[in-house]
Design a protein around this motif. Structure first.
Motif, PDB file in Angstrom:
ATOM      1  N   SER A 121      61.106 -42.081  13.416  1.00  0.00           N
ATOM      2  CA  SER A 121      61.975 -41.062  12.833  1.00  0.00           C
ATOM      3  C   SER A 121      61.401 -39.668  13.040  1.00  0.00           C
ATOM      4  CB  SER A 121      62.212 -41.322  11.342  1.00  0.00           C
ATOM      5  OG  SER A 121      60.996 -41.369  10.645  1.00  0.00           O
ATOM      6  N   LYS A 122      60.082 -39.576  13.210  1.00  0.00           N
ATOM      7  CA  LYS A 122      59.433 -38.281  13.407  1.00  0.00           C
ATOM      8  C   LYS A 122      58.080 -38.517  14.053  1.00  0.00           C
ATOM      9  CE  LYS A 122      58.990 -33.828  12.475  1.00  0.00           C
ATOM     10  NZ  LYS A 122      59.804 -32.776  12.925  1.00  0.00           N
ATOM     11  N   LEU A 123      57.642 -37.582  14.901  1.00  0.00           N
ATOM     12  CA  LEU A 123      56.300 -37.694  15.466  1.00  0.00           C
ATOM     13  C   LEU A 123      55.669 -36.322  15.564  1.00  0.00           C
ATOM     14  CD1 LEU A 123      55.924 -36.802  18.698  1.00  0.00           C
ATOM     15  CD2 LEU A 123      57.214 -38.853  19.056  1.00  0.00           C
ATOM     16  N   ILE A 124      54.348 -36.314  15.465  1.00  0.00           N
ATOM     17  CA  ILE A 124      53.559 -35.093  15.603  1.00  0.00           C
ATOM     18  C   ILE A 124      52.248 -35.457  16.291  1.00  0.00           C
ATOM     19  CG2 ILE A 124      54.507 -33.899  13.585  1.00  0.00           C
ATOM     20  CD1 ILE A 124      51.974 -34.752  12.059  1.00  0.00           C
ATOM     21  N   PHE A 125      51.518 -34.448  16.706  1.00  0.00           N
ATOM     22  CA  PHE A 125      50.187 -34.636  17.287  1.00  0.00           C
ATOM     23  C   PHE A 125      49.134 -34.235  16.273  1.00  0.00           C
ATOM     24  CE2 PHE A 125      52.570 -34.495  21.190  1.00  0.00           C
ATOM     25  CZ  PHE A 125      51.837 -35.286  22.062  1.00  0.00           C
ATOM     26  N   SER A 126      47.961 -34.884  16.349  1.00  0.00           N
ATOM     27  CA  SER A 126      46.824 -34.387  15.582  1.00  0.00           C
ATOM     28  C   SER A 126      46.426 -33.049  16.193  1.00  0.00           C
ATOM     29  CB  SER A 126      45.658 -35.383  15.623  1.00  0.00           C
ATOM     30  OG  SER A 126      45.228 -35.582  16.946  1.00  0.00           O
ATOM     31  N   LYS A 127      45.694 -32.252  15.471  1.00  0.00           N
ATOM     32  CA  LYS A 127      45.366 -30.895  15.936  1.00  0.00           C
ATOM     33  C   LYS A 127      44.562 -30.887  17.230  1.00  0.00           C
ATOM     34  CE  LYS A 127      47.533 -29.145  12.574  1.00  0.00           C
ATOM     35  NZ  LYS A 127      48.893 -28.776  12.775  1.00  0.00           N
ATOM     36  N   ASP A 128      43.738 -31.915  17.431  1.00  0.00           N
ATOM     37  CA  ASP A 128      42.949 -31.990  18.660  1.00  0.00           C
ATOM     38  C   ASP A 128      43.677 -32.707  19.794  1.00  0.00           C
ATOM     39  OD1 ASP A 128      42.938 -34.551  17.663  1.00  0.00           O
ATOM     40  OD2 ASP A 128      40.761 -34.696  17.460  1.00  0.00           O
ATOM     41  N   ALA A 129      44.921 -33.115  19.558  1.00  0.00           N
ATOM     42  CA  ALA A 129      45.775 -33.817  20.535  1.00  0.00           C
ATOM     43  C   ALA A 129      45.170 -35.140  20.983  1.00  0.00           C
ATOM     44  CB  ALA A 129      46.093 -32.929  21.734  1.00  0.00           C
ATOM     45  N   GLU A 130      44.302 -35.717  20.157  1.00  0.00           N
ATOM     46  CA  GLU A 130      43.751 -37.026  20.481  1.00  0.00           C
ATOM     47  C   GLU A 130      44.709 -38.145  20.087  1.00  0.00           C
ATOM     48  OE1 GLU A 130      39.835 -39.772  19.531  1.00  0.00           O
ATOM     49  OE2 GLU A 130      39.776 -37.643  19.076  1.00  0.00           O
ATOM     50  N   TYR A 131      45.501 -37.909  19.017  1.00  0.00           N
ATOM     51  CA  TYR A 131      46.418 -38.926  18.502  1.00  0.00           C
ATOM     52  C   TYR A 131      47.844 -38.400  18.409  1.00  0.00           C
ATOM     53  CZ  TYR A 131      42.331 -41.589  16.975  1.00  0.00           C
ATOM     54  OH  TYR A 131      41.171 -42.289  16.939  1.00  0.00           O
ATOM     55  N   VAL A 132      48.793 -39.337  18.565  1.00  0.00           N
ATOM     56  CA  VAL A 132      50.194 -39.085  18.231  1.00  0.00           C
ATOM     57  C   VAL A 132      50.419 -39.812  16.920  1.00  0.00           C
ATOM     58  CG1 VAL A 132      52.591 -39.440  18.888  1.00  0.00           C
ATOM     59  CG2 VAL A 132      50.898 -39.022  20.643  1.00  0.00           C
ATOM     60  N   VAL A 133      50.939 -39.115  15.913  1.00  0.00           N
ATOM     61  CA  VAL A 133      51.195 -39.691  14.601  1.00  0.00           C
ATOM     62  C   VAL A 133      52.704 -39.907  14.488  1.00  0.00           C
ATOM     63  CG1 VAL A 133      50.954 -39.354  12.113  1.00  0.00           C
ATOM     64  CG2 VAL A 133      49.189 -38.481  13.668  1.00  0.00           C
ATOM     65  N   ILE A 134      53.109 -41.146  14.185  1.00  0.00           N
ATOM     66  CA  ILE A 134      54.525 -41.505  14.179  1.00  0.00           C
ATOM     67  C   ILE A 134      54.929 -42.055  12.824  1.00  0.00           C
ATOM     68  CG2 ILE A 134      56.264 -43.028  15.196  1.00  0.00           C
ATOM     69  CD1 ILE A 134      54.658 -42.931  17.757  1.00  0.00           C
ATOM     70  N   ALA A 135      56.004 -41.489  12.267  1.00  0.00           N
ATOM     71  CA  ALA A 135      56.629 -42.023  11.060  1.00  0.00           C
ATOM     72  C   ALA A 135      57.816 -42.859  11.511  1.00  0.00           C
ATOM     73  CB  ALA A 135      57.092 -40.877  10.156  1.00  0.00           C
ATOM     74  N   GLY A 139      59.244 -46.643   6.785  1.00  0.00           N
ATOM     75  CA  GLY A 139      58.369 -45.970   5.843  1.00  0.00           C
ATOM     76  C   GLY A 139      56.894 -46.006   6.176  1.00  0.00           C
ATOM     77  N   ASP A 140      56.541 -46.511   7.341  1.00  0.00           N
ATOM     78  CA  ASP A 140      55.135 -46.570   7.732  1.00  0.00           C
ATOM     79  C   ASP A 140      54.776 -45.412   8.650  1.00  0.00           C
ATOM     80  OD1 ASP A 140      54.641 -48.957   6.346  1.00  0.00           O
ATOM     81  OD2 ASP A 140      55.372 -50.156   8.036  1.00  0.00           O
ATOM     82  N   VAL A 141      53.509 -45.007   8.593  1.00  0.00           N
ATOM     83  CA  VAL A 141      52.977 -43.982   9.494  1.00  0.00           C
ATOM     84  C   VAL A 141      51.851 -44.629  10.298  1.00  0.00           C
ATOM     85  CG1 VAL A 141      51.820 -41.752   9.682  1.00  0.00           C
ATOM     86  CG2 VAL A 141      53.544 -42.105   7.917  1.00  0.00           C
ATOM     87  N   TYR A 142      51.976 -44.543  11.619  1.00  0.00           N
ATOM     88  CA  TYR A 142      50.979 -45.077  12.536  1.00  0.00           C
ATOM     89  C   TYR A 142      50.434 -43.946  13.390  1.00  0.00           C
ATOM     90  CZ  TYR A 142      52.853 -49.733  11.564  1.00  0.00           C
ATOM     91  OH  TYR A 142      53.251 -50.884  10.949  1.00  0.00           O
ATOM     92  N   ARG A 143      49.282 -44.190  13.981  1.00  0.00           N
ATOM     93  CA  ARG A 143      48.790 -43.248  14.973  1.00  0.00           C
ATOM     94  C   ARG A 143      48.360 -44.023  16.220  1.00  0.00           C
ATOM     95  NH1 ARG A 143      42.981 -40.717  13.145  1.00  0.00           N
ATOM     96  NH2 ARG A 143      41.777 -42.619  13.394  1.00  0.00           N
ATOM     97  N   PHE A 144      48.618 -43.410  17.367  1.00  0.00           N
ATOM     98  CA  PHE A 144      48.282 -43.970  18.670  1.00  0.00           C
ATOM     99  C   PHE A 144      47.428 -42.964  19.411  1.00  0.00           C
ATOM    100  CE2 PHE A 144      52.273 -45.919  17.526  1.00  0.00           C
ATOM    101  CZ  PHE A 144      52.186 -47.216  18.004  1.00  0.00           C
ATOM    102  N   ARG A 145      46.530 -43.436  20.220  1.00  0.00           N
ATOM    103  CA  ARG A 145      45.750 -42.542  21.079  1.00  0.00           C
ATOM    104  C   ARG A 145      46.649 -41.991  22.177  1.00  0.00           C
ATOM    105  NH1 ARG A 145      40.602 -41.794  20.566  1.00  0.00           N
ATOM    106  NH2 ARG A 145      39.338 -43.248  19.408  1.00  0.00           N
ATOM    107  N   CYS A 146      46.510 -40.704  22.458  1.00  0.00           N
ATOM    108  CA  CYS A 146      47.291 -40.106  23.547  1.00  0.00           C
ATOM    109  C   CYS A 146      46.861 -40.666  24.884  1.00  0.00           C
ATOM    110  CB  CYS A 146      47.130 -38.585  23.546  1.00  0.00           C
ATOM    111  SG  CYS A 146      47.995 -37.801  22.211  1.00  0.00           S
ATOM    112  N   LYS A 147      45.552 -40.750  25.080  1.00  0.00           N
ATOM    113  CA  LYS A 147      45.004 -41.295  26.324  1.00  0.00           C
ATOM    114  C   LYS A 147      44.070 -42.436  25.957  1.00  0.00           C
ATOM    115  CE  LYS A 147      44.905 -37.577  29.635  1.00  0.00           C
ATOM    116  NZ  LYS A 147      44.050 -36.669  30.376  1.00  0.00           N
TER     117      LYS A 147
END
Length: 193
Positions: A121-135, A139-147
């Protein structure tokens, strides 16, 4: 679903299939990026470009996953973009579509593709662009490594969960806290890992 991201000097508009960028609100500076299309697209200037934003060179590879067909019978190219996000450094772009495909691009070259378990439903990057944070819609929030590291699977890390669909997610400038808002009008501030 249309989305807009404003940043200094640029406006990014998603119309469902493509992301259009306009510099300084000048219509002549319009560029188009179609992340899931293997077909050449034309920008406003009439130049043919491939889906990765570069000039077509006769290479017929389908690197952006347009050939992937999921259970619903639609390929990634036929599905609308559900949400997209741009990193703070403006070099990474992440896109999720209706097929639950997450694609991460670095300077318009695809660096990662992952299939999500639920629609985002929504996604953002961590400030260092290491992770993509996905809602997601559950109702769950996950994070994935960009690379992700070579030879490893990009498994999601559960950050937190709500009991209702998430509508928005944000990180504080320090990356210390994550803020989430659900459709039951609950706002949560949590520690970010």
């Amino acid at each position: 679903m249309a989305s807009i991201i404003f940043e200094e000097g640029r406006t990014h508009i998603c119309n469902g299939k493509s992301i259009h960028t306009i510099k300084n609100l000048d219509p002549s500076s319009l560029t188009t990026f179609s992340p899931f299309s293997a077909e050449p697209s034309e920008d406003k200037n009439g130049d043919a470009s491939s889906s990765n934003g570069h000039q077509e060179n006769g290479d017929n590879s389908k690197q952006n996953g347009a050939e992937n067909v999921k259970k619903g019978g639609k390929s990634d190219a036929e599905c609308d973009i559900v949400c997209f996000g741009l990193s703070e450094c403006r070099r990474y772009l992440a896109v999720c579509n209706e097929n639950k495909t997450l694609a991460v691009f670095h300077d318009q070259k695809q660096v990662n593709t992952t299939t999500l378990t639920r629609k985002a439903s929504k996604l953002i990057f961590s400030k260092d662009a290491e992770y993509v944070v996905i809602a997601d819609k559950n109702g769950d929030v996950y994070r994935f490594r960009c690379k992700p590291e070579e030879g490893t699977e990009n498994k999601p890390q559960l950050v937190l969960g709500h009991l209702s669909m998430l509508l928005d997610v944000a990180l504080t400038p320090s990356n210390r806290y994550i803020l989430t808002a659900d459709r039951d009008e609950k706002i949560r501030v949590s520690m970010y890992p």
